[in-house]
Design a protein around this motif. Structure first.
Motif, PDB file in Angstrom:
ATOM      1  N   GLU A  57      11.642  13.565  10.360  1.00  0.00           N
ATOM      2  CA  GLU A  57      10.559  14.461   9.968  1.00  0.00           C
ATOM      3  C   GLU A  57      10.742  14.956   8.537  1.00  0.00           C
ATOM      4  N   ASP A  58      11.996  15.133   8.106  1.00  0.00           N
ATOM      5  CA  ASP A  58      12.248  15.617   6.752  1.00  0.00           C
ATOM      6  C   ASP A  58      11.760  14.645   5.684  1.00  0.00           C
ATOM      7  N   PHE A  59      11.617  13.370   6.004  1.00  0.00           N
ATOM      8  CA  PHE A  59      11.111  12.391   5.043  1.00  0.00           C
ATOM      9  C   PHE A  59       9.604  12.535   4.819  1.00  0.00           C
ATOM     10  N   LEU A  60       8.908  13.172   5.736  1.00  0.00           N
ATOM     11  CA  LEU A  60       7.469  13.293   5.644  1.00  0.00           C
ATOM     12  C   LEU A  60       7.011  14.530   4.862  1.00  0.00           C
ATOM     13  N   LYS A  61       7.952  15.359   4.440  1.00  0.00           N
ATOM     14  CA  LYS A  61       7.611  16.609   3.728  1.00  0.00           C
ATOM     15  C   LYS A  61       7.502  16.379   2.247  1.00  0.00           C
ATOM     16  N   ASP A 114       0.801  -1.222   0.000  1.00  0.00           N
ATOM     17  CA  ASP A 114       0.000   0.000   0.000  1.00  0.00           C
ATOM     18  C   ASP A 114       0.839   1.280   0.000  1.00  0.00           C
ATOM     19  N   ILE A 115       2.153   1.148   0.097  1.00  0.00           N
ATOM     20  CA  ILE A 115       3.033   2.312   0.215  1.00  0.00           C
ATOM     21  C   ILE A 115       3.583   2.684  -1.159  1.00  0.00           C
ATOM     22  N   VAL A 116       3.506   3.954  -1.485  1.00  0.00           N
ATOM     23  CA  VAL A 116       4.073   4.458  -2.734  1.00  0.00           C
ATOM     24  C   VAL A 116       5.518   4.874  -2.474  1.00  0.00           C
ATOM     25  N   ALA A 117       6.426   4.350  -3.285  1.00  0.00           N
ATOM     26  CA  ALA A 117       7.842   4.695  -3.157  1.00  0.00           C
ATOM     27  C   ALA A 117       8.094   6.101  -3.689  1.00  0.00           C
ATOM     28  N   THR A 118       9.015   6.811  -3.050  1.00  0.00           N
ATOM     29  CA  THR A 118       9.428   8.127  -3.531  1.00  0.00           C
ATOM     30  C   THR A 118      10.866   8.036  -4.039  1.00  0.00           C
ATOM     31  N   ILE A 140       8.508   4.720   3.275  1.00  0.00           N
ATOM     32  CA  ILE A 140       8.441   4.889   4.719  1.00  0.00           C
ATOM     33  C   ILE A 140       7.504   3.810   5.231  1.00  0.00           C
ATOM     34  N   LEU A 141       8.007   2.950   6.083  1.00  0.00           N
ATOM     35  CA  LEU A 141       7.209   1.854   6.618  1.00  0.00           C
ATOM     36  C   LEU A 141       6.488   2.360   7.863  1.00  0.00           C
TER      37      LEU A 141
END
Length: 107
Positions: free
Chosen positions: A103-107, A7-11, A21-22
């Motif tokens: 947190e920088d991965f969530l932006k 269900d996770i889209v890779a960036t 992000i798991l």
């Protein structure tokens, strides 16, 4: 409580490198990083503690000037502010765990 990889889209990260992000909380984050052969995780540092598990493939890791080849089943520890980078010697997957979460991965 549950995260399903399908269900996770890779960036995109660097060329030939993607990140999923798991699971994460404020204190902890787990990511799956996929590399094409020859792709690089460029040298960088961050305040977070990091442990990386080599889930597939082999990689050349450099941490604070020390370089080693690690393979499937091995793990690597990066202390806070350690300068580190990686090159995929073959197609592979890394599992990164950070404290605190990135947190920088969530932006």
């Amino acid at each position: 409580m549950f995260t399903f990889n399908k269900d996770i889209v890779a960036t995109d990260c660097e060329p030939g490198v993607t990140r999923k992000i798991l699971s994460y909380s404020d204190e902890l984050m787990m990511c799956e990083i996929t590399f094409e052969k020859g792709a690089k995780g460029y040298f960088h540092s961050h305040k977070h503690l990091q442990i990386t598990y080599i889930a597939k493939g082999s990689f050349e890791f450099t941490i604070d000037g020390e370089t080693k080849v690690v393979k499937q089943g091995d793990s690597v520890y990066m202390p806070s502010d350690a300068v580190h980078g990686v090159t995929a010697l073959e197609e592979g997957i890394l599992v990164d765990v950070f404290n605190p979460m990135r947190e920088d991965f969530l932006k």
